[in-house]
Design a protein around this motif. Sequence first.
Motif, PDB file in Angstrom:
ATOM      1  N   ALA A  21       0.825  -1.211   0.000  1.00  0.00           N
ATOM      2  CA  ALA A  21       0.000   0.000   0.000  1.00  0.00           C
ATOM      3  C   ALA A  21       0.861   1.264   0.000  1.00  0.00           C
ATOM      4  N   ALA A  22       2.087   1.179   0.551  1.00  0.00           N
ATOM      5  CA  ALA A  22       2.941   2.367   0.631  1.00  0.00           C
ATOM      6  C   ALA A  22       3.348   2.879  -0.753  1.00  0.00           C
ATOM      7  N   PRO A  23       3.932   2.071  -1.641  1.00  0.00           N
ATOM      8  CA  PRO A  23       4.245   2.588  -2.984  1.00  0.00           C
ATOM      9  C   PRO A  23       2.997   2.965  -3.779  1.00  0.00           C
ATOM     10  N   ALA A  24       1.888   2.270  -3.492  1.00  0.00           N
ATOM     11  CA  ALA A  24       0.644   2.647  -4.173  1.00  0.00           C
ATOM     12  C   ALA A  24       0.207   4.050  -3.776  1.00  0.00           C
ATOM     13  N   MET A  25       0.395   4.409  -2.496  1.00  0.00           N
ATOM     14  CA  MET A  25       0.031   5.755  -2.059  1.00  0.00           C
ATOM     15  C   MET A  25       1.020   6.793  -2.573  1.00  0.00           C
ATOM     16  N   VAL A  26       2.289   6.419  -2.738  1.00  0.00           N
ATOM     17  CA  VAL A  26       3.250   7.340  -3.351  1.00  0.00           C
ATOM     18  C   VAL A  26       2.817   7.655  -4.789  1.00  0.00           C
ATOM     19  N   TYR A  27       2.384   6.642  -5.499  1.00  0.00           N
ATOM     20  CA  TYR A  27       1.865   6.840  -6.856  1.00  0.00           C
ATOM     21  C   TYR A  27       0.647   7.761  -6.843  1.00  0.00           C
ATOM     22  N   ALA A  28      -0.285   7.517  -5.902  1.00  0.00           N
ATOM     23  CA  ALA A  28      -1.496   8.328  -5.832  1.00  0.00           C
ATOM     24  C   ALA A  28      -1.176   9.783  -5.507  1.00  0.00           C
ATOM     25  N   LEU A  29      -0.237  10.014  -4.590  1.00  0.00           N
ATOM     26  CA  LEU A  29       0.139  11.385  -4.252  1.00  0.00           C
ATOM     27  C   LEU A  29       0.744  12.097  -5.463  1.00  0.00           C
ATOM     28  N   ALA A  30       1.609  11.412  -6.200  1.00  0.00           N
ATOM     29  CA  ALA A  30       2.223  12.028  -7.376  1.00  0.00           C
ATOM     30  C   ALA A  30       1.194  12.332  -8.463  1.00  0.00           C
ATOM     31  N   ALA A  31       0.141  11.524  -8.524  1.00  0.00           N
ATOM     32  CA  ALA A  31      -0.834  11.676  -9.604  1.00  0.00           C
ATOM     33  C   ALA A  31      -1.947  12.650  -9.259  1.00  0.00           C
ATOM     34  N   TYR A  32      -2.397  12.677  -8.010  1.00  0.00           N
ATOM     35  CA  TYR A  32      -3.639  13.394  -7.697  1.00  0.00           C
ATOM     36  C   TYR A  32      -3.489  14.497  -6.657  1.00  0.00           C
ATOM     37  N   ALA A  33      -2.402  14.551  -5.902  1.00  0.00           N
ATOM     38  CA  ALA A  33      -2.285  15.498  -4.799  1.00  0.00           C
ATOM     39  C   ALA A  33      -1.692  16.824  -5.263  1.00  0.00           C
ATOM     40  N   PRO A  34      -1.856  17.895  -4.462  1.00  0.00           N
ATOM     41  CA  PRO A  34      -1.185  19.169  -4.769  1.00  0.00           C
ATOM     42  C   PRO A  34       0.336  19.017  -4.762  1.00  0.00           C
ATOM     43  N   ALA A  35       1.021  20.051  -5.302  1.00  0.00           N
ATOM     44  CA  ALA A  35       2.470  19.960  -5.510  1.00  0.00           C
ATOM     45  C   ALA A  35       3.229  19.706  -4.214  1.00  0.00           C
ATOM     46  N   ALA A  36       2.872  20.418  -3.132  1.00  0.00           N
ATOM     47  CA  ALA A  36       3.595  20.250  -1.864  1.00  0.00           C
ATOM     48  C   ALA A  36       3.460  18.830  -1.346  1.00  0.00           C
ATOM     49  N   TRP A  37       2.285  18.269  -1.429  1.00  0.00           N
ATOM     50  CA  TRP A  37       2.067  16.898  -0.943  1.00  0.00           C
ATOM     51  C   TRP A  37       2.725  15.878  -1.853  1.00  0.00           C
ATOM     52  N   ARG A  38       2.865  16.175  -3.133  1.00  0.00           N
ATOM     53  CA  ARG A  38       3.576  15.246  -4.017  1.00  0.00           C
ATOM     54  C   ARG A  38       5.040  15.123  -3.588  1.00  0.00           C
ATOM     55  N   ARG A  39       5.669  16.261  -3.323  1.00  0.00           N
ATOM     56  CA  ARG A  39       7.070  16.222  -2.872  1.00  0.00           C
ATOM     57  C   ARG A  39       7.184  15.571  -1.501  1.00  0.00           C
ATOM     58  N   ALA A  40       6.243  15.870  -0.620  1.00  0.00           N
ATOM     59  CA  ALA A  40       6.266  15.253   0.719  1.00  0.00           C
ATOM     60  C   ALA A  40       6.106  13.738   0.612  1.00  0.00           C
ATOM     61  N   GLY A  41       5.255  13.285  -0.293  1.00  0.00           N
ATOM     62  CA  GLY A  41       5.068  11.839  -0.468  1.00  0.00           C
ATOM     63  C   GLY A  41       6.344  11.148  -0.905  1.00  0.00           C
ATOM     64  N   LEU A  42       7.115  11.803  -1.800  1.00  0.00           N
ATOM     65  CA  LEU A  42       8.378  11.205  -2.233  1.00  0.00           C
ATOM     66  C   LEU A  42       9.373  11.128  -1.078  1.00  0.00           C
ATOM     67  N   VAL A  43       9.465  12.206  -0.287  1.00  0.00           N
ATOM     68  CA  VAL A  43      10.403  12.217   0.835  1.00  0.00           C
ATOM     69  C   VAL A  43      10.024  11.160   1.865  1.00  0.00           C
ATOM     70  N   VAL A  44       8.742  11.101   2.219  1.00  0.00           N
ATOM     71  CA  VAL A  44       8.293  10.107   3.212  1.00  0.00           C
ATOM     72  C   VAL A  44       8.522   8.697   2.685  1.00  0.00           C
ATOM     73  N   GLY A  45       8.293   8.487   1.390  1.00  0.00           N
ATOM     74  CA  GLY A  45       8.517   7.155   0.829  1.00  0.00           C
ATOM     75  C   GLY A  45       9.973   6.739   0.912  1.00  0.00           C
ATOM     76  N   LEU A  46      10.889   7.662   0.627  1.00  0.00           N
ATOM     77  CA  LEU A  46      12.313   7.324   0.697  1.00  0.00           C
ATOM     78  C   LEU A  46      12.758   7.093   2.151  1.00  0.00           C
ATOM     79  N   VAL A  47      12.262   7.930   3.061  1.00  0.00           N
ATOM     80  CA  VAL A  47      12.581   7.715   4.486  1.00  0.00           C
ATOM     81  C   VAL A  47      12.013   6.388   4.959  1.00  0.00           C
ATOM     82  N   GLY A  48      10.799   6.087   4.532  1.00  0.00           N
ATOM     83  CA  GLY A  48      10.206   4.805   4.906  1.00  0.00           C
ATOM     84  C   GLY A  48      10.992   3.630   4.353  1.00  0.00           C
TER      85      GLY A  48
END
Length: 409
Positions: A98-125
């Motif tokens: 579910a984690a990489p799936a949510m990273v994909y969803a953030l990059a596709a549908y979320a605002p710009a700030a949350w897209r970048r935050a999703g990438l950072v959280v995914g890499l930290v995770g």
Amino acid sequence: MTTQVGADRQPALERVSRRLREHPFLVDAALAVLLFFLVVTSGLGSDDSTSVVLVLSLALIAPLAWRRRATVPAAIAVTVAGLVELVVLSQFLLANVAAPAMVYALAAYAPAAWRRAGLVVGLVGALLAADRYFGNVYLGVGSGYASLQGTVISAAAIAVLVLACWAMGSVKRGRLLREQGLRERAELLEVERDQEMALAASAERARIAREMHDVVAHSLSVVIAQADGGRYAGRTDPGAAIGALEQIAATGRTALTDMRSLLGVLREDGAQEFAPQPDVAAITDLVADVQRSGLDVDLISEGAPVELAAGTQLAAYRITQESLTNVLKHAGPASRAWVRLHWREDALELSVLDDGRGAAAVRETGDGGGHGVLGMRERAALHGGRVDAGPRHGGGFGVHAVLPYRQRR
């Protein structure tokens, strides 16, 4: 036969695809349920307490149902569930997909700030998960070095997965933006098309109104003039009265033909055939027709005639027709009129003058602001020209029109 089956299958697939696009939440919820079922049937992926694993797996997978409808809250829920998993479980869960799936969803549908935050959280995770669950992998060398190497390799593998999902989500976002732009452009084009259709319909109504006014007003004026003349002549000259009646009948037939032609453009079958529109050459017949009504009219042509566009020729004819109609209506008995065509180098100069009481009659009847003069000005303006109308010095009324050979751009 095979081609027909393929053709029948294609519309069915398109209908199914369209319905799935219309209900994204149901699609995401169905995928979440399917994923949870696969995780459960695979043994949940951990030797820890079954109830804890089941709850955490549900907490990780359930937010996927809202990955498009409420992307940011769903991503926060998955992040919280993953942090709890790091604390309470000792083995990696299959539900962590579910984690990489949510990273994909953030990059596709979320605002710009949350897209970048999703990438950072995914890499930290990825780093935390690698250290927590894969750091103790034995690679055949010293245990400390093996632990570090296992952590690095695992973190790199998970990070690559996270980056790949984020990149695919960005591609998806770009496609969605392009589709949105195309939809907006299509809507704008539809609005412009409707506006153009409304303007075209309005212009056509105005054109038909002008044509109707010209035909009806001129024909009725001729009929009235002939009827008056026939009434007076009938007492002393029955032959003149018969001639007037014949002229009235001919004028009525011509007017009826013109009316049918105008009304025919409103038919939808398109099978109606129409007579050619009158042109400048027809002004000679028009003047002769008015002369037979009893008005003394002279036609004067100066210069070499120039071939005009059909619309400009029709405008010249209608302006002359309307002007002579006004002479018949307002000039009074024993009046004279002149129609002058001056073929200049750049334009046709058209004048219709009379020596009657047209100006006084217009003031008395209040017809000066009627549709006749307005229609003439509209016709001339449509072809880049102008019309001036008003009383003449010394008496009478005059209409002066200038129609360029080529419309100004």
